[in-house]
Design an enzyme around this catalytic site. Structure first.
Site, short mmCIF file in Angstrom:
data_model
loop_
_atom_site.label_atom_id
_atom_site.label_comp_id
_atom_site.label_asym_id
_atom_site.label_seq_id
_atom_site.Cartn_x
_atom_site.Cartn_y
_atom_site.Cartn_z
N ASN A 55 17.85 68.55 -35.70
CA ASN A 55 18.77 69.59 -35.25
C ASN A 55 18.74 70.76 -36.23
O ASN A 55 18.61 70.57 -37.45
CB ASN A 55 20.19 69.05 -35.05
N ILE A 56 18.81 71.96 -35.67
CA ILE A 56 18.74 73.19 -36.46
C ILE A 56 19.94 74.05 -36.08
O ILE A 56 19.98 74.62 -34.98
CB ILE A 56 17.42 73.95 -36.19
N GLU A 57 20.93 74.09 -36.97
CA GLU A 57 22.19 74.76 -36.65
C GLU A 57 22.15 76.25 -36.96
O GLU A 57 21.19 76.76 -37.57
CB GLU A 57 23.33 74.05 -37.39
N GLU B 299 16.35 66.68 -30.20
CA GLU B 299 15.47 66.32 -29.07
C GLU B 299 14.74 67.55 -28.56
O GLU B 299 13.55 67.51 -28.26
CB GLU B 299 16.29 65.73 -27.91
N CYS C 2 22.71 64.68 -25.75
CA CYS C 2 23.67 65.55 -25.06
C CYS C 2 23.12 65.95 -23.69
O CYS C 2 21.95 65.75 -23.36
CB CYS C 2 23.97 66.79 -25.90
N CYS D 223 20.07 68.39 -23.55
CA CYS D 223 18.80 67.73 -23.88
C CYS D 223 18.34 66.83 -22.73
O CYS D 223 17.14 66.73 -22.45
CB CYS D 223 18.93 66.94 -25.17
#
Ligand code: THU
Length: 128
Positions: free
Chosen positions: A42-44, A55, A86, A89
């Protein structure tokens, strides 16, 4: 075994999570029909909704390398139950017809399901 290899790859990519705001690390790994594995995290973003889930990072990496056919995807996080993807995804998994979803957590729990179980009646190109 491919399932364990996918989970191990997802676990390794989880360490790369850019989780500056949620402090919740997620890793994923997608297996192509040709046998290649692409990992993602994940890349916030400070603009929270711009965040990219693990994903989708893995799938988009694969697609951008020319991959179009997939066997399975694994997702892992430090959750009580195997980490569930989620809705956004799931929709991307449906777009690329990824048939099998392997959910895992750091404790070693694993649950493998079909995408049809996770996203029945998915919207698709057939609806356009
Ligand atoms: N996250 C994922 O990477 N995958 C999911 O399927 C659920 C959520 C990430 C997004 C955000 O960086 C953090 O987990 C908390 O929601």
């Amino acid at each position: 075994m491919e399932e364990q290899k996918l989970i191990d790859t997802a676990r390794a990519y989880r360490e790369r999570a850019y989780d500056k705001y949620s402090h919740f690390k997620v890793g994923a790994a997608v297996l192509t029909k040709s046998g290649r594995i692409y990992g993602g995290c994940n890349i916030e973003n400070s603009s929270y909704p711009v965040t990219n889930c693990a994903e989708r990072t893995a799938i988009f990496k694969a697609v951008s390398e020319g991959e179009r056919e997939f066997e399975a995807i694994a997702i892992i996080a430090d959750t009580d139950r195997p980490c569930s993807p989620c809705g956004a995804c799931r929709q991307v998994m449906a777009e690329f017809h990824i048939p099998t979803v392997i959910m895992a957590n750091l404790k070693g729990d694993v649950k493998t399901v079909s995408l049809g179980e996770l996203l029945p009646y998915a919207f698709s190109e057939d609806d356009l």
